[in-house]
Design an enzyme around this catalytic site. Sequence first.
Site, PDB file in Angstrom:
ATOM      1  N   ASN A   9       0.888  -1.169   0.000  1.00 23.18           N
ATOM      2  CA  ASN A   9       0.000   0.000   0.000  1.00 23.18           C
ATOM      3  C   ASN A   9       0.920   1.211   0.000  1.00 23.18           C
ATOM      4  OD1 ASN A   9      -1.761   2.071   0.444  1.00 23.18           O
ATOM      5  ND2 ASN A   9      -2.350   1.437   2.519  1.00 23.18           N
ATOM      6  N   LYS A  11       0.222   4.268  -0.305  1.00 20.10           N
ATOM      7  CA  LYS A  11      -0.361   5.481   0.302  1.00 20.10           C
ATOM      8  C   LYS A  11      -0.078   6.680  -0.606  1.00 20.10           C
ATOM      9  CE  LYS A  11      -0.034   3.168   4.725  1.00 20.10           C
ATOM     10  NZ  LYS A  11       0.056   3.250   6.162  1.00 20.10           N
ATOM     11  N   HIS A  94      -9.385   1.523   4.630  1.00 23.05           N
ATOM     12  CA  HIS A  94      -8.132   1.670   5.383  1.00 23.05           C
ATOM     13  C   HIS A  94      -8.354   2.627   6.557  1.00 23.05           C
ATOM     14  CE1 HIS A  94      -4.013   2.675   6.397  1.00 23.05           C
ATOM     15  NE2 HIS A  94      -3.682   1.547   5.812  1.00 23.05           N
ATOM     16  N   GLU A  96      -6.650   4.955   7.653  1.00 21.53           N
ATOM     17  CA  GLU A  96      -6.374   6.371   7.336  1.00 21.53           C
ATOM     18  C   GLU A  96      -7.578   7.012   6.652  1.00 21.53           C
ATOM     19  OE1 GLU A  96      -2.686   5.598   5.337  1.00 21.53           O
ATOM     20  OE2 GLU A  96      -1.848   4.976   7.253  1.00 21.53           O
ATOM     21  N   GLU A 166      -5.543  -4.829  10.348  1.00 26.31           N
ATOM     22  CA  GLU A 166      -4.507  -3.830  10.621  1.00 26.31           C
ATOM     23  C   GLU A 166      -4.813  -3.124  11.940  1.00 26.31           C
ATOM     24  OE1 GLU A 166      -2.426  -2.599   6.731  1.00 26.31           O
ATOM     25  OE2 GLU A 166      -4.062  -1.222   7.032  1.00 26.31           O
ATOM     26  N   GLY A 172       2.536   2.259  10.794  1.00 28.10           N
ATOM     27  CA  GLY A 172       3.521   3.331  10.648  1.00 28.10           C
ATOM     28  C   GLY A 172       4.218   3.690  11.953  1.00 28.10           C
ATOM     29  N   SER A 212       3.357  -2.216  10.218  1.00 25.74           N
ATOM     30  CA  SER A 212       4.799  -2.343  10.422  1.00 25.74           C
ATOM     31  C   SER A 212       5.332  -3.727  10.079  1.00 25.74           C
ATOM     32  CB  SER A 212       5.180  -1.946  11.851  1.00 25.74           C
ATOM     33  OG  SER A 212       4.803  -0.599  12.108  1.00 25.74           O
ATOM     34  N   GLY A 233       2.928  -1.132   4.224  1.00 27.98           N
ATOM     35  CA  GLY A 233       3.041   0.291   3.925  1.00 27.98           C
ATOM     36  C   GLY A 233       4.494   0.658   3.656  1.00 27.98           C
TER      37      GLY A 233
HETATM   38  P1  13P Z   1       3.070   0.342   7.644  1.00 28.79           P
HETATM   39  O1  13P Z   1       3.559  -0.952   7.045  1.00 28.79           O
HETATM   40  O2  13P Z   1       3.845   1.525   7.171  1.00 28.79           O
HETATM   41  O3  13P Z   1       2.923   0.256   9.132  1.00 28.79           O
HETATM   42  O4  13P Z   1       1.593   0.558   7.055  1.00 28.79           O
HETATM   43  C1  13P Z   1       0.692  -0.478   7.158  1.00 28.79           C
HETATM   44  C2  13P Z   1      -0.510  -0.116   6.389  1.00 28.79           C
HETATM   45  O5  13P Z   1      -1.231   0.796   6.734  1.00 28.79           O
HETATM   46  C3  13P Z   1      -0.800  -0.873   5.177  1.00 28.79           C
HETATM   47  O6  13P Z   1      -2.057  -0.578   4.688  1.00 28.79           O
END
Ligand code: 13P
Length: 250
Positions: A9, A11, A94, A96, A166, A172, A212, A233
């Site tokens: 992803n 982002k 997601h 976010e 997640e 993140g 992560s 991510g």
């Molecule tokens: P990270 O791998 O950066 O923690 O992000 C995970 C994520 O939100 C994947 O959709």
Amino acid sequence: MRTPIIAGNWKMNKTPAEAKALVEELKPLVKDASATVVVCVPAIDIPAVAEAVKGSNIKLGAENVHFKESGAYTGEISAAMLKECGVEYVIIGHSERRTYFGETDETVNLRVKAAVAAGLTPIICVGEHKEEREAGYTDALVTYQTLIALTGLTDGEVASAVIAYEPVWAIGTGLTATDEQANETIGVIRKAIAGKYGCEVAEKVRIQYGGSMNPKNVKGLMAQKEIDGGLIGGASLKAPDFSLVVNFDK
Ligand code: 13P
């Protein structure tokens, strides 16, 4: 046996030129993967990445989709538009988008139905906040989020959907759920699907862990019985790191 699915992803990262360069670097590194490999990219990068992945084993995904077929929804993109550009997967719900863009369980469900109707595979994100885990609500919350998201789908459509568990506190942050925590909660999600759609359907659904996930922790997570892949991510933005995650079994 479920085929593992590792999806990046990206982002809001990578311009179209950077996207092309990343995929070109990635292609030879993941060509022998036993997992399904997906990159979910910003909408503006879709044409460049669709061209770059041609003839490779990398599948193209989007990061969101609108739930209406067409109309006065300035700035939005329909499932048919994605499909025509070669998109096969789409991330929906997601955290976010839930946090910053007013996504609700109801709109997640509308988007899932629109995606499936257009022939896209949804990657449906669910997961708890830190406070919710500490209060003991994780199982109830992920059950609710999952069942609402899938409402209105046929058994066959549910079986071919992808769920991404997640935990919001692990995204993140460098904090990962332990292998056991991730396995246990994904087991809860599978049980919820079994309760509503039957064991046969639940055994087919691929459920990823996200938060992560990286080359260091991927093996431990993927060794868990319930975990069928990852939604990655930060570690998906560098070809060497992402390829190590993709090739977790090598
Ligand atoms: P990270 O791998 O950066 O923690 O992000 C995970 C994520 O939100 C994947 O959709």
